[in-house]
Design a protein around this motif. Sequence first.
Motif, mmCIF file in Angstrom:
data_model
loop_
_atom_site.group_PDB
_atom_site.id
_atom_site.type_symbol
_atom_site.label_atom_id
_atom_site.label_comp_id
_atom_site.label_asym_id
_atom_site.label_seq_id
_atom_site.Cartn_x
_atom_site.Cartn_y
_atom_site.Cartn_z
ATOM 1 N N GLU A 75 0.817 -1.210 0.000
ATOM 2 C CA GLU A 75 0.000 0.000 0.000
ATOM 3 C C GLU A 75 0.856 1.268 0.000
ATOM 4 O OE1 GLU A 75 -2.758 -0.380 3.236
ATOM 5 O OE2 GLU A 75 -3.957 -1.898 2.185
ATOM 6 N N ARG B 49 -17.523 -0.987 -5.406
ATOM 7 C CA ARG B 49 -16.629 -0.187 -4.559
ATOM 8 C C ARG B 49 -15.568 -1.034 -3.852
ATOM 9 N NH1 ARG B 49 -21.654 1.824 -4.574
ATOM 10 N NH2 ARG B 49 -21.935 4.060 -4.952
ATOM 11 N N GLY C 68 -7.289 0.312 -3.662
ATOM 12 C CA GLY C 68 -8.188 -0.125 -2.613
ATOM 13 C C GLY C 68 -9.591 0.411 -2.785
ATOM 14 N N GLY C 69 -10.492 -0.143 -1.997
ATOM 15 C CA GLY C 69 -11.874 0.305 -2.012
ATOM 16 C C GLY C 69 -12.474 0.179 -0.624
ATOM 17 N N PRO C 70 -13.604 0.850 -0.360
ATOM 18 C CA PRO C 70 -14.179 0.852 0.986
ATOM 19 C C PRO C 70 -14.960 -0.417 1.322
ATOM 20 C CG PRO C 70 -15.531 2.185 -0.471
ATOM 21 C CD PRO C 70 -14.322 1.772 -1.274
ATOM 22 N N VAL C 71 -15.206 -1.282 0.339
ATOM 23 C CA VAL C 71 -16.061 -2.454 0.549
ATOM 24 C C VAL C 71 -15.214 -3.719 0.551
ATOM 25 C CG1 VAL C 71 -17.926 -3.852 -0.418
ATOM 26 C CG2 VAL C 71 -18.078 -1.355 -0.461
ATOM 27 N N SER C 72 -15.457 -4.591 1.516
ATOM 28 C CA SER C 72 -14.831 -5.911 1.518
ATOM 29 C C SER C 72 -15.920 -6.969 1.625
ATOM 30 C CB SER C 72 -13.846 -6.058 2.683
ATOM 31 O OG SER C 72 -14.501 -5.879 3.922
#
Length: 272
Positions: free
Chosen positions: A160, A211, A219-223
């Motif tokens: 990251e 997302r 990256g994204g806010p949803v996992s």
Amino acid sequence: MRLDPATSLAARPAPEISAVAAAAGSILVVPVGSVEQHGEHLPVATDSLLAEAVAHGGVEAAAEDTGEGDETEGIPALVAPAVWTGYSPHHLPFGGTLTIGFRRLLGVLEDLADSGVDGGFDAVLLVNGHGGNAALVDGAVSTIGVAHPETEVVGVTYFELAAGLLDDVRETDPGGMSHGGEFETSLMLHLHPELVGEERPARPLETPYERAATDLLEGGPVSAYRGFDAYSDSGAIGVPEAASAETGVAIFELLCEELGSLLGEVHEHART
């Protein structure tokens, strides 16, 4: 396991380790990896090998920035042997994976940090190399920090650090630097070319949510949980055929520079 006395805790006798730990702003660096499948072309130790290499490279870069000339030829930091296993149940369908339970791995990191603090280190830096460990490492920073309020406790997922910095380096669009894709394959071609296979079947990442993350650097806010066989037939995702050792050199140098800068910040905070 890398055993360079300049950066490796494992390469030094106990009195030397204690001397480094006693220096103001000393840092115990703990790489955290995994043993999990990386498609048909990369070894299962890829995450551990890369986390450890970046950790050592970061300490070396920090030494070049400071040039203080102490026992570590820079900031007082030593890299522990990598925690070689990670939280990887989502990779089990492909075989070749050795995983550890979430709570057990958290306890391992807490115990290692306890040992480092008891040994005199002023800071603990967890350098994570596996996406499945990221939330766990974030949690470990909190639990270790609560247990040791006088210690500087920091965690980072090393790849990251390159987010937003590789547009001039990468050959692929977002999605190409996923698991076993251009990013990791390029690094392995630079650091361990003898372990990289010629045949590299993979496909770009297709996420189930708009997302969600698209690759290691996007990256994204949803996992959402999926076994890895829901994403890939080979176990690799991305475009590993675009990888090259030259790209690996550029990525590695950037990562080491970024981690070296972070180590400098940790050192300064730990001294105060």
